[in-house]
Structure formats: C-alpha cells, structure tokens
Write an enzyme that holds these catalytic residues in place. Structure first.
Site, PDB file in Angstrom:
ATOM      1  N   SER A 193       0.845  -1.204   0.000  1.00 50.28           N
ATOM      2  CA  SER A 193       0.000   0.000   0.000  1.00 50.28           C
ATOM      3  C   SER A 193       0.881   1.256   0.000  1.00 50.28           C
ATOM      4  CB  SER A 193      -0.865  -0.059   1.269  1.00 50.28           C
ATOM      5  OG  SER A 193      -1.495   1.167   1.534  1.00 50.28           O
ATOM      6  N   ASP A 213       4.740 -10.697   8.549  1.00 52.17           N
ATOM      7  CA  ASP A 213       4.403  -9.806   9.662  1.00 52.17           C
ATOM      8  C   ASP A 213       5.737  -9.351  10.235  1.00 52.17           C
ATOM      9  OD1 ASP A 213       3.797  -8.584  12.029  1.00 52.17           O
ATOM     10  OD2 ASP A 213       2.506 -10.180  12.793  1.00 52.17           O
ATOM     11  N   TYR A 267       4.268   6.856  17.982  1.00 49.91           N
ATOM     12  CA  TYR A 267       4.728   7.001  16.589  1.00 49.91           C
ATOM     13  C   TYR A 267       5.953   7.914  16.571  1.00 49.91           C
ATOM     14  CZ  TYR A 267       4.479   7.726  11.520  1.00 49.91           C
ATOM     15  OH  TYR A 267       4.773   7.772  10.172  1.00 49.91           O
ATOM     16  N   LYS A 285       9.718   6.897  15.427  1.00 53.03           N
ATOM     17  CA  LYS A 285      10.383   7.539  14.283  1.00 53.03           C
ATOM     18  C   LYS A 285      11.644   8.296  14.724  1.00 53.03           C
ATOM     19  CE  LYS A 285       7.729   6.056  10.954  1.00 53.03           C
ATOM     20  NZ  LYS A 285       8.228   5.051   9.984  1.00 53.03           N
ATOM     21  N   ILE A 345       1.740  12.658   3.953  1.00 55.04           N
ATOM     22  CA  ILE A 345       1.537  12.351   2.535  1.00 55.04           C
ATOM     23  C   ILE A 345       0.242  11.551   2.444  1.00 55.04           C
ATOM     24  CG2 ILE A 345       2.574  11.305   0.454  1.00 55.04           C
ATOM     25  CD1 ILE A 345       4.619  13.222   1.569  1.00 55.04           C
ATOM     26  N   THR A 356      -1.792   8.915   2.114  1.00 57.17           N
ATOM     27  CA  THR A 356      -1.882   7.443   2.001  1.00 57.17           C
ATOM     28  C   THR A 356      -2.829   6.967   3.111  1.00 57.17           C
ATOM     29  OG1 THR A 356      -0.181   6.832   3.606  1.00 57.17           O
ATOM     30  CG2 THR A 356       0.597   7.360   1.372  1.00 57.17           C
TER      31      THR A 356
HETATM   32  N1  LIG Z   1       1.975   8.711   4.697  1.00 53.31           N
HETATM   33  C1  LIG Z   1       2.590   9.534   5.514  1.00 53.31           C
HETATM   34  O1  LIG Z   1       2.135  10.647   5.794  1.00 53.31           O
HETATM   35  C2  LIG Z   1       3.911   9.132   6.111  1.00 53.31           C
HETATM   36  C3  LIG Z   1       4.758  10.163   6.561  1.00 53.31           C
HETATM   37  C4  LIG Z   1       5.985   9.826   7.091  1.00 53.31           C
HETATM   38  C5  LIG Z   1       6.363   8.504   7.178  1.00 53.31           C
HETATM   39  N2  LIG Z   1       5.530   7.523   6.742  1.00 53.31           N
HETATM   40  C6  LIG Z   1       6.009   6.138   6.875  1.00 53.31           C
HETATM   41  O2  LIG Z   1       6.078   5.522   5.615  1.00 53.31           O
HETATM   42  C7  LIG Z   1       5.888   4.115   5.738  1.00 53.31           C
HETATM   43  C8  LIG Z   1       4.821   3.655   4.770  1.00 53.31           C
HETATM   44  O3  LIG Z   1       3.594   4.268   5.112  1.00 53.31           O
HETATM   45  P1  LIG Z   1       2.429   4.543   4.076  1.00 53.31           P
HETATM   46  O4  LIG Z   1       2.107   5.972   4.173  1.00 53.31           O
HETATM   47  O5  LIG Z   1       2.756   3.975   2.779  1.00 53.31           O
HETATM   48  O6  LIG Z   1       1.230   3.745   4.811  1.00 53.31           O
HETATM   49  P2  LIG Z   1       0.264   2.591   4.300  1.00 53.31           P
HETATM   50  O7  LIG Z   1      -0.668   2.334   5.428  1.00 53.31           O
HETATM   51  O8  LIG Z   1      -0.309   2.925   2.987  1.00 53.31           O
HETATM   52  O9  LIG Z   1       1.249   1.344   4.110  1.00 53.31           O
HETATM   53  C9  LIG Z   1       1.820   0.659   5.188  1.00 53.31           C
HETATM   54  C10 LIG Z   1       1.946  -0.805   4.814  1.00 53.31           C
HETATM   55  O10 LIG Z   1       2.544  -1.494   5.915  1.00 53.31           O
HETATM   56  C11 LIG Z   1       1.872  -2.726   6.059  1.00 53.31           C
HETATM   57  N3  LIG Z   1       2.014  -3.257   7.418  1.00 53.31           N
HETATM   58  C12 LIG Z   1       1.445  -2.801   8.554  1.00 53.31           C
HETATM   59  N4  LIG Z   1       1.768  -3.579   9.583  1.00 53.31           N
HETATM   60  C13 LIG Z   1       2.579  -4.550   9.101  1.00 53.31           C
HETATM   61  C14 LIG Z   1       3.230  -5.669   9.682  1.00 53.31           C
HETATM   62  N5  LIG Z   1       3.111  -5.950  10.984  1.00 53.31           N
HETATM   63  N6  LIG Z   1       3.978  -6.454   8.885  1.00 53.31           N
HETATM   64  C15 LIG Z   1       4.098  -6.194   7.559  1.00 53.31           C
HETATM   65  N7  LIG Z   1       3.482  -5.167   6.956  1.00 53.31           N
HETATM   66  C16 LIG Z   1       2.732  -4.349   7.710  1.00 53.31           C
HETATM   67  C17 LIG Z   1       0.422  -2.411   5.724  1.00 53.31           C
HETATM   68  O11 LIG Z   1      -0.331  -3.584   5.428  1.00 53.31           O
HETATM   69  C18 LIG Z   1       0.590  -1.476   4.550  1.00 53.31           C
HETATM   70  O12 LIG Z   1       0.625  -2.181   3.328  1.00 53.31           O
HETATM   71  C19 LIG Z   1       5.559   3.879   7.212  1.00 53.31           C
HETATM   72  O13 LIG Z   1       6.727   3.497   7.882  1.00 53.31           O
HETATM   73  C20 LIG Z   1       5.107   5.237   7.687  1.00 53.31           C
HETATM   74  O14 LIG Z   1       5.279   5.411   9.071  1.00 53.31           O
HETATM   75  C21 LIG Z   1       4.311   7.802   6.196  1.00 53.31           C
END
Ligand SMILES: NC(=O)c1ccc[n+]([C@@H]2O[C@H](COP(=O)([O-])OP(=O)(O)OC[C@H]3O[C@@H](n4cnc5c(N)ncnc54)[C@H](O)[C@@H]3O)[C@@H](O)[C@H]2O)c1
Length: 364
Positions: free
Chosen positions: A42, A91, A208, A212, A241, A243
């Site tokens: 995702s 996982d 969180y 981070k 972002i 998502t």
């Molecule tokens: N979107 C934002 O605003 C943002 C900002 C800064 C950092 N991030 C970081 O970027 C990374 C990706 O986030 P995203 O925005 O794409 O979110 P997202 O929710 O779209 O994707 C996260 C993915 O991680 C998977 N996941 C969750 N728990 C899991 C587990 N135990 N084992 C394996 N997979 C698991 C989910 O199924 C999902 O596919 C994360 O580390 C998030 O903290 C996101």
C-alpha cells in the site's frame, strides 16, 4: 587518541556530500537490482513497487496484507510485463516471518542476492500512552504498544537481517562515492523510512513520534560504521503524505494545509536506490512548493515564476548531518574534546588499563 570534530566525522564515516537535487538521476539505474520492500502492498511501498518494476528491477513485497499484496503484484506484472515481482506474506513484528521473507527474496532473486532493503512497513493510530484505562483498578492494565512493535521492533529485525544478507550479496562490492550507477548493478543498500516525526514533535502520537525518532537514531548510529561492511544507509523523512496511514483525526488537523504526494516520496526513494554514490544522507519530502533561499540561508515561499525561485518537494535536513549538527551537539562535542585534550595520553592509558581489566572481569 583520536579527537573527533563534526567536520572530521564526515570523512571518517565516508558520508557523501549533500545531495544536489538539480543533478538528475536515471530511474533505469534500478534495472536488474533485487529490492526487498516491507509493507509494500500500500501507499509508498506500492508506489515503489510500481515504479521500480516498470524500470526493470526485481521486487519482493513483504506485507501482512495478503489480499492487497496479491492484487498489486498481479496488476504490476500485467502493466509492466515484468514477471520478477513477487509477494511474500510477512508480519514484520514476527522474527521468523521476516527470516522467511529474506530467504524467499534471495531464492527468488535471479542472482541469489538482495541489493536494496527498504524498511517501510509502518502503522499509526490510537495511542494508549497518554490514555491509561482502568483508572479505578488497583493497577493499570498493560498497554498495547503495537505502533512500537511494528515501527521500531519490526524495523530493527529488518535492519539486522539486511546486515546479514547485504554483505552476502554475490558480486557486490563495498559501497563507494566513486561507484558508477547504471554500470554497477550489485549494491548493498538499506533505506529506512523515518518521518518528519523523526525530526519534530507530533502531538497525540507519542508512540509514533518515539518510534520515528528511534529510526533517526538508528540511522545516525549505523551510518557511522556501515562502511566497514560496505553497506550504504539512507533515510527518508516524509511529511504528511496522502496514504491510508494518515488517520481521520490527523486529516482534520491538517485540513486547509498542504499534504504531500506519493510520487515525490517515490522520486526521493528512487534517487537513493538508483544512485549508489549516495551514502549516509537523509531527505525530507513535503508538498511541492516554490521557494527562494534568502541571504540568511532560510527558505521563503514565493509564487511560481519568481526569479531565483525553485520548485521542490525535497529537502535535506541539516539536523541529522554530521557537518551541520545543531548548536547543542556542536557545543557538547567541543567540551568533550577539551576534556579529552586536558586528560591527555595519561588519561587515555589509564582508561585503557581499566577497560582491559573490565574485560577480564575486574569490576567494582
Ligand atoms: N503517509 C505519511 O504521511 C507518512 C509520513 C511519514 C512517514 N511515513 C512512513 O512511511 C511508511 C509507509 O507508510 P504509508 O504511508 O505507505 O502507509 P500505508 O498504510 O499505505 O502502508 C503501510 C503498509 O505497511 C503494512 N504493514 C502494517 N503492519 C505490518 C506488519 N506488521 N507487517 C508487515 N506489513 C505491515 C500495511 O499492510 C501497509 O501495506 C511507514 O513506515 C510510515 O510510518 C508515512
């Protein structure tokens, strides 16, 4: 006796110079690389999978969401004609599950190795840290720290396994600023997913935020010595972002502001993965804006077309660069170096004798 200064550390840890974002990279440099992405079903992960598969990489997606992962991989294969895209259920909080993911990735890899590991899986959501339940009970119940489990323990497992597999990558050489991206396909690269929450406080998300910040600490610690294993390590720090991870309350708080786009995170990540000359750097990804740098060095928002203005979504944060460490770090390092200088060789020898004694079991 070595005295380290922030400036000296840049050479010592073999950190590459600040990234010049005006210099283009070629996404085709990812061609033939085997890339393992946790949480790739995702959001950012899915964006990475689509872009890197399109550019000829071998991509292994590890995610807890089998349904989404399967659909994504099928779609990407159809759209790109690249059959080297695979989904493996994983996982990240489960050690054995990650061990299996890495083993499977190596066996699916045409050259038997892994070139880049992206520690991307993450969650956000309800955080019990500040909200104890059972206030009338004699003892509060144990809180579920699921966010720490996924965003920190999961990342530590991924990192540990990356250090096992990357050095074993057949045909890979030690990372180098002089490497020739595009010509040298084999790599040893770990890309960590931090956040703006690695650098700044995020209210109502202490877990969180803590996880981070820990990822930033992990990055700063590892990059100091990773060149010994020839591994390059880089960090992405996206702002909010759009998502699925961005919760409804966060969207309400952010209403009226600017959210960034997945395509810019993919752009930053692709630069890191493709350009093997980048060692130990971090990029912040935010909404695309037009800015101009003032004489003070600060950036100011300007309208499109302003002379001297640049459009960008990417920034290099100085806070985690050795040469631009913040005032406190700079000051404390100066003080520690002065203490070391004052103690001199006698202090060094006395400590060495104590250290050997400690190792032999003479402890007070
Ligand atoms: N979107 C934002 O605003 C943002 C900002 C800064 C950092 N991030 C970081 O970027 C990374 C990706 O986030 P995203 O925005 O794409 O979110 P997202 O929710 O779209 O994707 C996260 C993915 O991680 C998977 N996941 C969750 N728990 C899991 C587990 N135990 N084992 C394996 N997979 C698991 C989910 O199924 C999902 O596919 C994360 O580390 C998030 O903290 C996101």
């Amino acid at each position: 006796m070595t005295s380290y200064t922030p400036e000296g550390m840049v050479d010592a840890i073999r950190q590459s110079p600040p990234i010049d974002l005006s210099i283009p990279y070629d996404a085709a440099w990812v061609k033939g690389k085997t890339i393992l992405i946790t949480g790739g079903a995702s959001g950012f992960g899915a964006g990475f999978v689509r872009h890197w598969a399109k550019n000829g990489a071998v991509v292994i997606v590890g995610d807890i969401n089998t349904e989404k992962g399967d659909v994504l991989v099928r779609e990407v294969k159809q759209q790109t004609g690249n059959n080297n895209v695979h989904f493996v259920h994983c996982d990240v909080t489960d050690w054995q599950s990650q061990v299996n993911l890495f083993k499977e990735a190596a066996s699916l890899s045409p050259h038997g190795g892994i070139d880049t590991v992206v520690a991307n899986a993450g969650i956000a959501g309800n955080d019990p840290t500040q909200q104890p339940t059972g206030l009338d009970a004699a003892e509060p119940p144990r809180p579920a720290f699921k966010i720490l489990d996924v965003n920190l323990a999961g990342v530590m497992y991924t990192t540990h396994l990356a250090y096992y597999w990357l050095v074993k990558n057949p045909g890979s050489e030690r990372c180098s600023m002089d490497s020739k991206p595009g010509e040298r396909v084999r790599d040893r690269h770990l890309l960590l997913l931090g956040s703006i929450a690695s650098l700044a406080p995020i209210a109502i998300q202490p877990q969180y935020n803590a996880a981070k910040h820990a990822v930033l600490g992990l990055f700063r610690s590892l990059r100091a010595t990773s060149h010994y294993q020839g591994i390059r390590i880089n960090l992405l720090c996206p702002y909010f972002i759009d998502t699925p991870i961005v919760t409804a309350p966060a969207r309400i708080v952010l209403a009226g502001g600017a959210m960034g786009k997945v395509e810019d995170v993919v752009d930053a990540a692709t630069r890191f993965v493709a350009d093997s000359r980048i060692l130990g750097r971090a990029l912040v990804v935010g909404p695309k804006v037009t800015v101009k740098q003032l004489d003070t060095g600060e950036w100011s928002l300007v309208s499109k077309g302003t002379p001297g203005g640049t459009e960008t979504a990417l920034w290099e944060p100085c806070a985690d660069d050795w040469e631009e460490v913040d005032a406190f770090d700079r000051n404390i390092i100066k003080i520690l170096n002065s203490v070391q200088a004052a103690r001199g060789w006698i202090g060094w020898a006395a400590d060495l004798v104590k250290a050997v004694g400690h190792g032999l079991g003479y402890r007070r």
